[in-house]
Structures are given as C-alpha cells and as structure tokens.
Design a protein around this motif. Structure first.
Motif, mmCIF file in Angstrom:
data_model
loop_
_atom_site.group_PDB
_atom_site.id
_atom_site.type_symbol
_atom_site.label_atom_id
_atom_site.label_comp_id
_atom_site.label_asym_id
_atom_site.label_seq_id
_atom_site.Cartn_x
_atom_site.Cartn_y
_atom_site.Cartn_z
ATOM 1 N N ALA A 38 -8.206 10.563 14.090
ATOM 2 C CA ALA A 38 -9.142 10.876 15.169
ATOM 3 C C ALA A 38 -9.898 12.155 14.811
ATOM 4 C CB ALA A 38 -8.392 11.029 16.484
ATOM 5 N N PRO A 39 -11.146 12.239 15.245
ATOM 6 C CA PRO A 39 -11.962 13.402 14.851
ATOM 7 C C PRO A 39 -11.441 14.702 15.457
ATOM 8 C CG PRO A 39 -13.097 12.066 16.497
ATOM 9 C CD PRO A 39 -11.868 11.308 16.100
ATOM 10 N N THR A 60 2.292 7.918 19.042
ATOM 11 C CA THR A 60 1.175 8.752 18.625
ATOM 12 C C THR A 60 0.068 7.911 17.991
ATOM 13 O OG1 THR A 60 2.702 10.575 18.293
ATOM 14 C CG2 THR A 60 0.580 10.715 17.157
ATOM 15 N N LYS A 61 0.485 6.958 17.152
ATOM 16 C CA LYS A 61 -0.505 6.123 16.471
ATOM 17 C C LYS A 61 -1.340 5.306 17.433
ATOM 18 C CE LYS A 61 0.698 3.454 13.201
ATOM 19 N NZ LYS A 61 1.546 2.462 12.534
ATOM 20 N N VAL A 62 -0.669 4.724 18.431
ATOM 21 C CA VAL A 62 -1.388 3.888 19.391
ATOM 22 C C VAL A 62 -2.408 4.738 20.152
ATOM 23 C CG1 VAL A 62 -1.122 2.504 21.486
ATOM 24 C CG2 VAL A 62 0.510 2.261 19.609
ATOM 25 N N ILE A 63 -1.993 5.951 20.501
ATOM 26 C CA ILE A 63 -2.888 6.839 21.255
ATOM 27 C C ILE A 63 -4.058 7.278 20.367
ATOM 28 C CG2 ILE A 63 -3.005 9.113 22.359
ATOM 29 C CD1 ILE A 63 0.002 8.425 23.275
ATOM 30 N N GLU A 64 -3.734 7.601 19.107
ATOM 31 C CA GLU A 64 -4.796 8.019 18.184
ATOM 32 C C GLU A 64 -5.766 6.865 17.922
ATOM 33 O OE1 GLU A 64 -3.498 10.101 14.700
ATOM 34 O OE2 GLU A 64 -5.534 10.868 14.459
ATOM 35 N N ASN A 65 -5.202 5.671 17.840
ATOM 36 C CA ASN A 65 -6.029 4.496 17.561
ATOM 37 C C ASN A 65 -7.030 4.236 18.681
ATOM 38 O OD1 ASN A 65 -6.610 2.610 15.593
ATOM 39 N ND2 ASN A 65 -5.389 1.021 16.565
ATOM 40 N N ALA A 66 -6.731 4.776 19.869
ATOM 41 C CA ALA A 66 -7.657 4.629 20.990
ATOM 42 C C ALA A 66 -8.739 5.701 20.945
ATOM 43 C CB ALA A 66 -6.878 4.705 22.307
ATOM 44 N N GLY A 67 -8.725 6.520 19.895
ATOM 45 C CA GLY A 67 -9.766 7.536 19.732
ATOM 46 C C GLY A 67 -9.440 8.872 20.370
ATOM 47 N N ILE A 68 -8.214 9.011 20.874
ATOM 48 C CA ILE A 68 -7.794 10.285 21.468
ATOM 49 C C ILE A 68 -7.196 11.140 20.345
ATOM 50 C CG2 ILE A 68 -6.145 11.360 23.049
ATOM 51 C CD1 ILE A 68 -6.458 8.752 24.791
ATOM 52 N N THR A 69 -7.681 12.369 20.223
ATOM 53 C CA THR A 69 -7.160 13.245 19.178
ATOM 54 C C THR A 69 -5.794 13.759 19.628
ATOM 55 O OG1 THR A 69 -9.439 13.838 18.651
ATOM 56 C CG2 THR A 69 -7.718 15.225 17.722
ATOM 57 N N VAL A 115 -3.400 4.543 11.004
ATOM 58 C CA VAL A 115 -4.517 4.426 11.937
ATOM 59 C C VAL A 115 -5.574 5.436 11.509
ATOM 60 C CG1 VAL A 115 -3.118 3.624 13.860
ATOM 61 C CG2 VAL A 115 -3.521 6.065 13.600
ATOM 62 N N LEU A 168 1.995 15.441 21.813
ATOM 63 C CA LEU A 168 3.223 14.688 22.055
ATOM 64 C C LEU A 168 4.365 15.417 21.373
ATOM 65 C CD1 LEU A 168 3.794 10.885 21.952
ATOM 66 C CD2 LEU A 168 5.312 12.353 20.641
ATOM 67 N N ILE A 219 -11.702 18.181 17.423
ATOM 68 C CA ILE A 219 -12.461 18.561 18.623
ATOM 69 C C ILE A 219 -12.955 19.992 18.407
ATOM 70 C CG2 ILE A 219 -12.253 19.042 21.090
ATOM 71 C CD1 ILE A 219 -9.873 16.945 20.978
ATOM 72 N N VAL A 254 -2.035 4.829 27.207
ATOM 73 C CA VAL A 254 -3.410 5.017 26.731
ATOM 74 C C VAL A 254 -4.426 4.608 27.795
ATOM 75 C CG1 VAL A 254 -5.129 3.904 25.242
ATOM 76 C CG2 VAL A 254 -3.149 4.981 24.229
ATOM 77 N N ALA A 270 3.090 2.960 24.784
ATOM 78 C CA ALA A 270 1.954 3.829 24.462
ATOM 79 C C ALA A 270 0.644 3.154 24.862
ATOM 80 C CB ALA A 270 1.958 4.165 22.975
ATOM 81 N N VAL A 276 -9.291 11.541 29.167
ATOM 82 C CA VAL A 276 -8.579 12.481 28.286
ATOM 83 C C VAL A 276 -8.954 12.193 26.832
ATOM 84 C CG1 VAL A 276 -6.293 13.103 27.398
ATOM 85 C CG2 VAL A 276 -6.642 12.801 29.859
ATOM 86 N N ARG A 277 -9.252 13.256 26.079
ATOM 87 C CA ARG A 277 -9.610 13.086 24.663
ATOM 88 C C ARG A 277 -8.698 13.861 23.724
ATOM 89 N NH1 ARG A 277 -15.213 15.156 24.117
ATOM 90 N NH2 ARG A 277 -14.627 15.061 21.917
ATOM 91 N N ALA A 278 -7.769 14.648 24.306
ATOM 92 C CA ALA A 278 -6.886 15.458 23.470
ATOM 93 C C ALA A 278 -5.476 15.403 24.028
ATOM 94 C CB ALA A 278 -7.373 16.909 23.435
#
Lengths: 350, 79
Positions: A218-219, B2-11, A215, A347, A221, A334, A330, A342-344
């Motif tokens: 993600a950027p 983790t991948k699914v969450i990251e794929n949603a743009g969440i770091t 995937v 896990l 932060i 999400v 997940a 939530v952005r961060a």
C-alpha cells in the motif's frame, strides 16, 4: 459404488488441438482414459459414464460448459467424481478444477483430480479439492491414475486417510489433529527437531504455513495527510472489554469484536483484559496498553502527528486461528474500515 | 489479517514479535515488539519506561506508514 469421469477431447479420443472446441458430451461406460480409471478401480466401483469436453470450449465458455455438464449429471447416481489426470496440460488442469469445484458444490460428492505441480490449475484449486501430484506428461498415466483411485477407494469406504504430504496430494491448508501411534509427547518431538536443526539435519515442522501470495504494498501516506487522518487500531492479541462481552474464543477464534474508544485515553486494568490463551495474560491484564498501545497513540494525537484515532478498535485472538479464518474476519473488518473512510492502520500481534 | 487489509488499499503496519512468521505470511511493513506476552512494555520496568518504549515504537510504526517501500521491510527501533 459408482463413479463418473471427466476427461478432455484428447483423452476422450475425439482429437487433438483441432478438436479442442469440442462441446461437452456424456457417454455411457468408459471412453479413452476412463478405461484406465476403471481398470485401476477394480470391480467394486463402476465408472458408469464418461464426460468429454474440449479444453478450449471449457476455457472460452466456462459457465456454459459447467451448466451443460451439471445438467448431464442431474439425476445420475454417483459416489465419487474423477477428473483427469491433467499432467502439465494447463487448460485441461484448469478445466478439471472448474468442473470438480462445480460438481462438489452441487452434488456434495467427493471429487479427485491429478495435475503436475507446474499446472496453473494447482494454485487455482488446491485449497478447494484434493489434487494429486501428477507427472509431467501422459507417460505418467498409470501411476497418476493409481494414486487417485487408491485414495478414492479408501475415501468412499471410509478408511483412515493420512495427511496430504503422505497421501501425495497438494496440501489444502487444512489442519487436522492426529494421534501418533506409538505416542510421542510434544516435548520430545520438539527437542528432537531442535537437535536435528542444530546438527543441520532435515526436519519437518508440524505446523507448516501455506505459501501465500504477496499483496501489493500500500502507498505511503504523506506525513501532512497523516496529521489529518484517523488511524485505526487492531490486534490479534485478544484485548477486549473486561468480561469479554462478545465471547471471543481464547484460541482458534472465529469471532472478532469492535469496541468504541471515544474519550478513552488509556486501557486500564479491570476495564480491559486479554482473552488470548496463547500467552501469559498477567502483563496484558495489568496494563492492556502493552498489547494495544492506545495511550501512546493518544499521545501522538495530541502532538498532532495523527489527526485522530478511529472510533473503534478491532480485536480477535490469533492463536490456533487458521489463515483462512483470519482472512475471513479481516475481510469483514475491512468493510467497516472502508465505510468509515479509514486509510491507515496499526495491527499488533502477540 | 494484515494482508487482507492492505489488499483493500489501506496502509497498514504490523507490530509483531514473531518476525519470521509475519514475513512468511506476507506482511509488508513490520515494526518489532519486545515479546509475546508484553509486546510494548516490560512489566519488570517502571511504568514511565514502559510508556517511553511504547511511545517510541508506535512512533516508528506511524513513520512506517509514511515511508514508501518497494519490498517488505522491518523498521528499526532504538529502544
């Protein structure tokens, strides 16, 4: 028993590339490649109809093509549906995947197809249906048809079927429990694998992990933003309130829970526990923070490194859980995280 | 997950012990833990030692969230 066969314009003897726009049609009996299918199936199964559709028609008018073909099939009796073999023909392979998927969903009959590993239809559809490993070109027709029909005959007769690799189709990522004959216990099998590994010999894991797509990363932060935002905590280590109120399964979980941690600085023994059956729970039950580090994250909240901690933590059990189930759970989590902004997230897994 | 969450743009950063598994399934930000049954605190050590280890590694995880990476990375821990 009855079968219906889907083929493209070329194998339906309509024409080559110039006929790729050929609109879907259904004919009684066997046309073109369907004759080879009938020969391989033998007298026990009749290929009653052949469906022919141009690859470009399917590619450019997918919904319309599927709609028409499903309407052809309405009211027809069939026990199994075949498509292809498509070899390395990309559009044909994708078309076989489209139509098999739609037929399987609508009529609930088994569907079988065959493609070469380079065919893009394989990655698109391998998790949804049985796709046999086919040759690169029509030179493999006889062999590829034999593989599909041999399996298909045993399938509709309810005979014993073997795992994907043994049967010769692309693994769907489905796990199944099998009994070995003669029985060899797990300890002997794993020691045998270990010896092979030490000797540098090939060995086969019993739990292959399907290759998955990466995937996008993600950027990062910026720290000053992290200092203002809420961080969410998640775990596959099975940490739940004492007594496991949501009855999350101890293995092969299909459920997850969310638990409000407002005002809680530390996960205490007797208030939280683990329901995970894949590891010794003593340490986690004695201090659940060793799996879900709420106390340490609260310290960073006080230090100002993070703005706060998301109101809930999310938990499930990772042992024996398939990737498909984990992805589904997940996906549900999400939605919660996104709606809370939530952005961060952190896990922890065990 | 983790991948699914990251794929949603969440770091997201995963703290895991089975690093090869996490890498195989495509986790991008990884921080190692010390074991499976007690990822973040060895029960054979005093509580303050456990907390220090946990505090350090969670700190590494938070720093991982603020670090730009261009390929999957296992972040180094010192305790």
């Amino acid at each position: 028993m009855k079968a219906i066969h889907y083929i493209n314009q070329f194998f339906g003897q309509i024409g080559g590339e110039e006929a790729a726009g050929h609109e879907p049609e259904i004919r009684e009996g066997q046309v073109g490649a369907a004759m080879a299918l009938q020969a391989a199936l033998g007298s026990g199964v009749d290929v009653t109809h052949t469906i022919i559709c141009g690859d470009n028609f399917m590619g450019s008018n997918t919904e319309e093509a599927i709609r028409r073909i499903l309407s052809f099939l309405e009211g027809k009796e069939f026990d199994i549906f075949f498509a292809g073999p498509a070899f390395r023909a990309g559009r044909y392979g994708v078309a076989c995947g489209h139509i098999c998927d739609a037929v399987q969903k609508k009529f609930g009959v088994p569907v079988l197809t065959s493609m070469n590993e380079e065919n893009p239809g394989v990655e698109m559809y391998r998790s949804k249906m049985v796709i046999f490993r086919g040759g690169a070109s029509a030179a493999a027709m006889k062999k590829d048809v034999a593989a599909m029909t041999g399996y298909g005959l045993r399938l509709i007769k309810g005979e014993k079927l073997l795992p994907a690799a043994r049967e010769g189709y692309f693994g769907r990522g489905v796990r199944d429990q099998v009994w070995l004959d003669p029985p060899v216990n797990a300890t002997d099998r794993v020691i045998d694998m270990l010896f092979k590994k030490l000797r540098g010999e090939p060995f086969q894991t019993e739990l292959p992990i399907p290759k998955t797509d990466r995937v996008p990363i993600a950027p990062a932060i910026p720290p000053e933003e992290l200092a203002k935002m809420n961080v969410a905590l998640l775990t596959s280590g099975g940490i739940v309130p004492f007594g496991n109120p949501d009855r999350i399964q101890s293995a092969s979980a299909t459920r997850w829970g969310k638990y409000d941690i407002t005002g809680i600085d530390d996960l205490k023994k007797g208030e939280y526990m683990t329901t995970h059956a894949g590891y010794d729970p003593a340490a986690a039950n004695n201090d659940p923070d060793v799996v879900l580090p709420l106390d340490a994250l609260r310290a960073y909240e006080k230090e100002g490194k993070i703005g706060g901690i998301h109101q809930y933590f999310y938990a499930t059990v990772g042992t024996g859980t398939t990737q498909a189930e984990a992805a589904r759970m997940a996906g549900e989590i999400v939605e919660e995280l996104k709606s809370a902004g939530v952005r961060a997230a952190i896990l922890t897994s065990t | 997950m983790t991948k699914v969450i990251e794929n949603a743009g969440i770091t997201i950063v995963q703290m895991a012990n089975l690093l090869p598994v996490a890498k195989t399934v495509g986790v991008n930000r990884l921080v190692p833990t010390i074991s499976i049954p007690y990822p973040l605190g060895d029960p054979a050590t005093p509580p303050d030692v456990q907390f220090n280890l946990r505090h350090h590694r969670v700190g590494v995880a938070l720093d991982a969230l603020t670090t730009d990476i261009d390929e999957p990375k296992v972040f180094k821990v010192s305790i």
